[in-house]
Design a protein around this motif. Structure first.
Motif, PDB file in Angstrom:
ATOM      1  N   GLU A   7       1.208  -1.313  -0.099  1.00 24.26           N
ATOM      2  CA  GLU A   7      -0.102  -0.532   0.612  1.00 24.26           C
ATOM      3  C   GLU A   7       1.351   0.905  -0.162  1.00 24.26           C
ATOM      4  O   GLU A   7       1.878   1.414   0.594  1.00 24.26           O
ATOM      5  N   MET A   9       0.516   5.362  -0.213  1.00 19.71           N
ATOM      6  CA  MET A   9      -0.291   6.679  -0.022  1.00 19.71           C
ATOM      7  C   MET A   9       0.383   8.171  -0.838  1.00 19.71           C
ATOM      8  O   MET A   9       1.708   8.360  -0.145  1.00 19.71           O
ATOM      9  N   PRO A  10      -0.201   9.004  -0.788  1.00 24.05           N
ATOM     10  CA  PRO A  10       0.873  10.087  -1.147  1.00 24.05           C
ATOM     11  C   PRO A  10       0.750  10.859   0.279  1.00 24.05           C
ATOM     12  O   PRO A  10       0.684  10.534   1.586  1.00 24.05           O
ATOM     13  N   GLY A  40      -4.467   6.858  -2.393  1.00 26.35           N
ATOM     14  CA  GLY A  40      -3.228   6.008  -2.922  1.00 26.35           C
ATOM     15  C   GLY A  40      -3.295   5.132  -3.573  1.00 26.35           C
ATOM     16  O   GLY A  40      -4.651   5.199  -4.825  1.00 26.35           O
ATOM     17  N   LYS A  41      -2.470   3.991  -3.487  1.00 23.76           N
ATOM     18  CA  LYS A  41      -2.882   2.605  -4.363  1.00 23.76           C
ATOM     19  C   LYS A  41      -2.654   1.686  -2.850  1.00 23.76           C
ATOM     20  O   LYS A  41      -1.586   1.513  -2.503  1.00 23.76           O
ATOM     21  N   LEU A  67       7.255   0.216  -7.084  1.00 24.78           N
ATOM     22  CA  LEU A  67       5.090   0.970  -6.730  1.00 24.78           C
ATOM     23  C   LEU A  67       5.117   1.882  -6.241  1.00 24.78           C
ATOM     24  O   LEU A  67       4.090   2.608  -6.382  1.00 24.78           O
ATOM     25  N   VAL A  75       5.586   4.096   1.223  1.00 28.76           N
ATOM     26  CA  VAL A  75       4.704   2.930   1.527  1.00 28.76           C
ATOM     27  C   VAL A  75       4.203   2.432   2.743  1.00 28.76           C
ATOM     28  O   VAL A  75       5.223   2.687   3.853  1.00 28.76           O
ATOM     29  N   VAL A  76       3.618   2.600   3.017  1.00 28.00           N
ATOM     30  CA  VAL A  76       2.964   2.490   4.171  1.00 28.00           C
ATOM     31  C   VAL A  76       2.574   1.169   4.203  1.00 28.00           C
ATOM     32  O   VAL A  76       2.050   0.673   6.057  1.00 28.00           O
ATOM     33  N   ARG A  77       2.677   0.407   3.573  1.00 23.68           N
ATOM     34  CA  ARG A  77       2.153  -1.241   4.066  1.00 23.68           C
ATOM     35  C   ARG A  77       2.713  -2.298   3.505  1.00 23.68           C
ATOM     36  O   ARG A  77       2.935  -2.137   1.768  1.00 23.68           O
ATOM     37  N   VAL A  78       3.062  -3.448   3.347  1.00 28.02           N
ATOM     38  CA  VAL A  78       4.262  -3.945   2.824  1.00 28.02           C
ATOM     39  C   VAL A  78       3.642  -5.836   3.436  1.00 28.02           C
ATOM     40  O   VAL A  78       4.025  -5.951   4.852  1.00 28.02           O
TER      41      VAL A  78
ATOM     42  N   VAL B  22       3.065  -3.467 -14.429  1.00 27.81           N
ATOM     43  CA  VAL B  22       3.339  -3.831 -13.495  1.00 27.81           C
ATOM     44  C   VAL B  22       4.688  -5.187 -13.369  1.00 27.81           C
ATOM     45  O   VAL B  22       5.862  -4.550 -12.763  1.00 27.81           O
ATOM     46  N   GLN B  39      -2.988  -4.274  -9.937  1.00 25.74           N
ATOM     47  CA  GLN B  39      -3.245  -2.765  -8.791  1.00 25.74           C
ATOM     48  C   GLN B  39      -5.098  -1.833  -8.683  1.00 25.74           C
ATOM     49  O   GLN B  39      -5.971  -1.982  -9.339  1.00 25.74           O
ATOM     50  N   GLY B  40      -4.919  -1.183  -7.386  1.00 25.53           N
ATOM     51  CA  GLY B  40      -6.111  -0.997  -6.965  1.00 25.53           C
ATOM     52  C   GLY B  40      -6.232   0.109  -6.343  1.00 25.53           C
ATOM     53  O   GLY B  40      -4.954   0.875  -6.491  1.00 25.53           O
ATOM     54  N   LYS B  41      -7.072   0.635  -5.528  1.00 20.38           N
ATOM     55  CA  LYS B  41      -6.446   1.721  -4.874  1.00 20.38           C
ATOM     56  C   LYS B  41      -6.782   1.942  -3.315  1.00 20.38           C
ATOM     57  O   LYS B  41      -7.413   1.002  -2.705  1.00 20.38           O
ATOM     58  N   ARG B  42      -6.329   3.150  -2.452  1.00 21.87           N
ATOM     59  CA  ARG B  42      -6.755   2.569  -0.892  1.00 21.87           C
ATOM     60  C   ARG B  42      -7.061   3.720  -0.635  1.00 21.87           C
ATOM     61  O   ARG B  42      -6.315   5.524  -0.884  1.00 21.87           O
ATOM     62  N   PHE B  43      -8.010   4.207   0.046  1.00 22.51           N
ATOM     63  CA  PHE B  43      -8.614   5.906   0.675  1.00 22.51           C
ATOM     64  C   PHE B  43      -8.614   5.596   2.395  1.00 22.51           C
ATOM     65  O   PHE B  43      -8.547   4.901   2.686  1.00 22.51           O
ATOM     66  N   VAL B  84      -1.789   2.193  10.759  1.00 24.31           N
ATOM     67  CA  VAL B  84      -0.274   0.642  10.353  1.00 24.31           C
ATOM     68  C   VAL B  84       0.578   2.100   9.416  1.00 24.31           C
ATOM     69  O   VAL B  84       1.208   1.947   8.172  1.00 24.31           O
ATOM     70  N   ARG B  85       0.936   3.041   9.994  1.00 22.57           N
ATOM     71  CA  ARG B  85       2.159   3.967   8.925  1.00 22.57           C
ATOM     72  C   ARG B  85       2.868   3.354   9.024  1.00 22.57           C
ATOM     73  O   ARG B  85       4.024   4.054   9.274  1.00 22.57           O
ATOM     74  N   SER B  86       3.629   2.538   8.197  1.00 26.07           N
ATOM     75  CA  SER B  86       4.876   1.769   8.916  1.00 26.07           C
ATOM     76  C   SER B  86       4.724   0.971   7.736  1.00 26.07           C
ATOM     77  O   SER B  86       4.423  -0.218   7.561  1.00 26.07           O
ATOM     78  N   ALA B  87       6.199   0.520   7.195  1.00 27.64           N
ATOM     79  CA  ALA B  87       6.117  -0.570   6.411  1.00 27.64           C
ATOM     80  C   ALA B  87       6.814  -1.852   6.769  1.00 27.64           C
ATOM     81  O   ALA B  87       7.508  -2.901   6.355  1.00 27.64           O
TER      82      ALA B  87
END
Lengths: 87, 87
Positions: A7, A9-10, A40-41, A67, A75-78, B22, B39-43, B84-87
């Motif tokens: 995931e 996000m901007p 975001g994506k 990506l 990148v907020v999640r892998v 991709v 690929q999709g979207k995340r809001f 969850v703002r952590s990769a």
């Protein structure tokens, strides 16, 4: 066959015109109570075999190299997908 | 102030040219082991007050009415963000 979710996000300091457009449209649809929207994506990467540490590491490199654009996006999640295909 | 995450993906039977692009680029970057990408979207929706059932219900309606196209996309997640703002 496993699946990894990435995931993106901007960054907070970056303008997000798509999110702003969504935020402006919500009240016109009668949906109040939202103060801001950011868009975001979300990527689903299917991997050969199971999702192990090596696969996650490759996905993290893919997230950073391809990506996301690290100048404007985070990148907020892998993470391995736990098949969360339910709203 | 709470935050709700909405995730939208193209339906499995729908072609996804962005994901295909991709998937084609990954091996050229030396990243092997991926068999498909979608690929999709995340809001991220910021809501006034806490994320309660009413806010989640409004977010679900927003997801169906505005954030996704139900002909070609599935809403795969509507949930409170646990930061969850952590990769």
């Amino acid at each position: 066959m496993g699946r990894i979710v990435v995931e993106v996000m901007p960054k907070p300091e970056i303008l997000d015109p798509q999110g702003k457009a969504v935020a402006g449209a919500l009240p016109r649809l009668g949906l109040d109570g939202f103060v801001a929207v950011r868009q975001g994506k979300r990527f689903e990467l299917e991997v050969e075999g199971d999702v192990d540490d090596a696969a996650l590491e490759r996905a993290r490199r893919a997230a950073e190299m391809l990506l996301s654009n690290p100048v404007i996006e985070d990148v907020v999640r892998v993470a391995a997908a736990d098949d969360v295909r339910s709203a």
